[in-house]
Design a protein around this motif. Structure first.
Motif, PDB file in Angstrom:
ATOM      1  N   LYS A  51      -2.872 -12.378 -15.231  1.00 38.63           N
ATOM      2  CA  LYS A  51      -2.355 -11.074 -15.601  1.00 38.63           C
ATOM      3  C   LYS A  51      -2.607 -10.080 -14.480  1.00 38.63           C
ATOM      4  O   LYS A  51      -3.720  -9.968 -13.985  1.00 38.63           O
ATOM      5  N   LEU A  52      -1.541  -9.391 -14.088  1.00 41.39           N
ATOM      6  CA  LEU A  52      -1.647  -8.359 -13.058  1.00 41.39           C
ATOM      7  C   LEU A  52      -1.293  -6.999 -13.673  1.00 41.39           C
ATOM      8  O   LEU A  52      -0.289  -6.885 -14.385  1.00 41.39           O
ATOM      9  N   VAL A  53      -2.110  -6.009 -13.387  1.00 46.34           N
ATOM     10  CA  VAL A  53      -1.782  -4.617 -13.710  1.00 46.34           C
ATOM     11  C   VAL A  53      -1.725  -3.864 -12.390  1.00 46.34           C
ATOM     12  O   VAL A  53      -2.754  -3.731 -11.699  1.00 46.34           O
ATOM     13  N   ILE A  54      -0.541  -3.419 -12.020  1.00 44.31           N
ATOM     14  CA  ILE A  54      -0.365  -2.722 -10.738  1.00 44.31           C
ATOM     15  C   ILE A  54      -0.467  -1.222 -10.999  1.00 44.31           C
ATOM     16  O   ILE A  54       0.374  -0.636 -11.665  1.00 44.31           O
ATOM     17  N   GLU A  55      -1.528  -0.643 -10.459  1.00 47.72           N
ATOM     18  CA  GLU A  55      -1.796   0.763 -10.690  1.00 47.72           C
ATOM     19  C   GLU A  55      -1.110   1.674  -9.685  1.00 47.72           C
ATOM     20  O   GLU A  55      -0.882   2.844  -9.947  1.00 47.72           O
ATOM     21  N   GLN A  56      -0.803   1.119  -8.498  1.00 45.28           N
ATOM     22  CA  GLN A  56      -0.146   1.941  -7.470  1.00 45.28           C
ATOM     23  C   GLN A  56       0.667   1.061  -6.534  1.00 45.28           C
ATOM     24  O   GLN A  56       0.169   0.047  -6.035  1.00 45.28           O
ATOM     25  N   TRP A  57       1.908   1.448  -6.329  1.00 41.45           N
ATOM     26  CA  TRP A  57       2.756   0.866  -5.288  1.00 41.45           C
ATOM     27  C   TRP A  57       2.800   1.830  -4.110  1.00 41.45           C
ATOM     28  O   TRP A  57       3.008   3.030  -4.300  1.00 41.45           O
ATOM     29  N   THR A  58       2.626   1.325  -2.895  1.00 40.03           N
ATOM     30  CA  THR A  58       2.804   2.120  -1.680  1.00 40.03           C
ATOM     31  C   THR A  58       3.900   1.457  -0.851  1.00 40.03           C
ATOM     32  O   THR A  58       3.757   0.307  -0.448  1.00 40.03           O
ATOM     33  N   LEU A  59       5.003   2.197  -0.628  1.00 35.53           N
ATOM     34  CA  LEU A  59       6.178   1.609   0.013  1.00 35.53           C
ATOM     35  C   LEU A  59       6.500   2.348   1.315  1.00 35.53           C
ATOM     36  O   LEU A  59       6.082   3.476   1.521  1.00 35.53           O
TER      37      LEU A  59
END
Length: 209
Positions: A201-209
């Protein structure tokens, strides 16, 4: 109206209310958005856009269950195709584990400075730390894309976002997405991947693009 009739009516009303409540609760337990196999154009357009997203960083939390065993940690995944770096912080008392690689080779360095190298990241991670993690597939699945290779079975919602993916023996589900500022795309916020007795299980708290 007699008291007996009133009690009978009240009983029917309570029964109807209870049934309505159960229906609402059942609907609220759904783990994925409604799927639609009739939106191929939206999926094709989204897939093409996601494929251009080759430089990104995802920060969040990961949990792994392997039979009766389990562990959880924080992670930072930085991708600059074809190279990547994954820092897993806190699994099994290891402190920080750093995985770096490209399409040809991968290395793993543990908190105590020990370093191992091999062509296959999934196998190396298991041999080095006893952690089973599908690094090769997750590079694509984390963006909501199937990995290259065997044909995948897909389910999408009306916006063309993956809700379920079956590939290489894995079943990957996408319960939620979050908006991003690049390409006007929603990106996965929660990912659940399962294969036999292994769950990730992954919970992605922040994407930086």
């Amino acid at each position: 109206m007699s008291h007996g009739t009133c009690r009978w009516c009240a009983s029917r009303c309570w029964g109807a209310a209870l049934m309505a409540l159960l229906i609402v609760l059942a609907a609220g337990c759904a783990v994925a958005p409604p799927t639609s196999p009739t939106t191929p154009d939206a999926w094709v357009a989204r897939q093409s856009t996601l494929a251009r997203l080759t430089q990104w960083q995802a920060d969040g939390r990961i949990g792994v269950v392997n039979g009766q065993d389990g562990w959880h940690a924080s992670f930072q995944w930085a991708q600059q195709d074809p190279t990547y770096r994954i820092d897993i912080i806190g699994p099994l008392g290891q402190g920080r584990v750093t995985i770096q690689g490209d399409e040809r080779e991968v290395s793993i360095q543990t908190q105590d400075g020990q370093r191992s190298t091999a062509p296959d990241p999934d196998l190396l991670l298991e041999q080095t730390l006893g952690l089973r993690l599908p690094v090769t597939g997750l590079r694509y699945w984390v963006r909501g894309l199937p990995a290259p290779g065997p044909t995948a079975l897909l389910q999408t919602d009306a916006a063309g976002r993956l809700t379920r993916l079956e590939q290489n023996g894995w079943v990957i589900e996408y319960p939620s997405y979050a908006p991003s500022s690049v390409f006007n795309l929603d990106l996965p916020e929660r990912i659940v991947a399962r294969r036999m007795d292994l769950g990730v299980k992954l919970v992605i708290e922040q994407w930086t693009l």
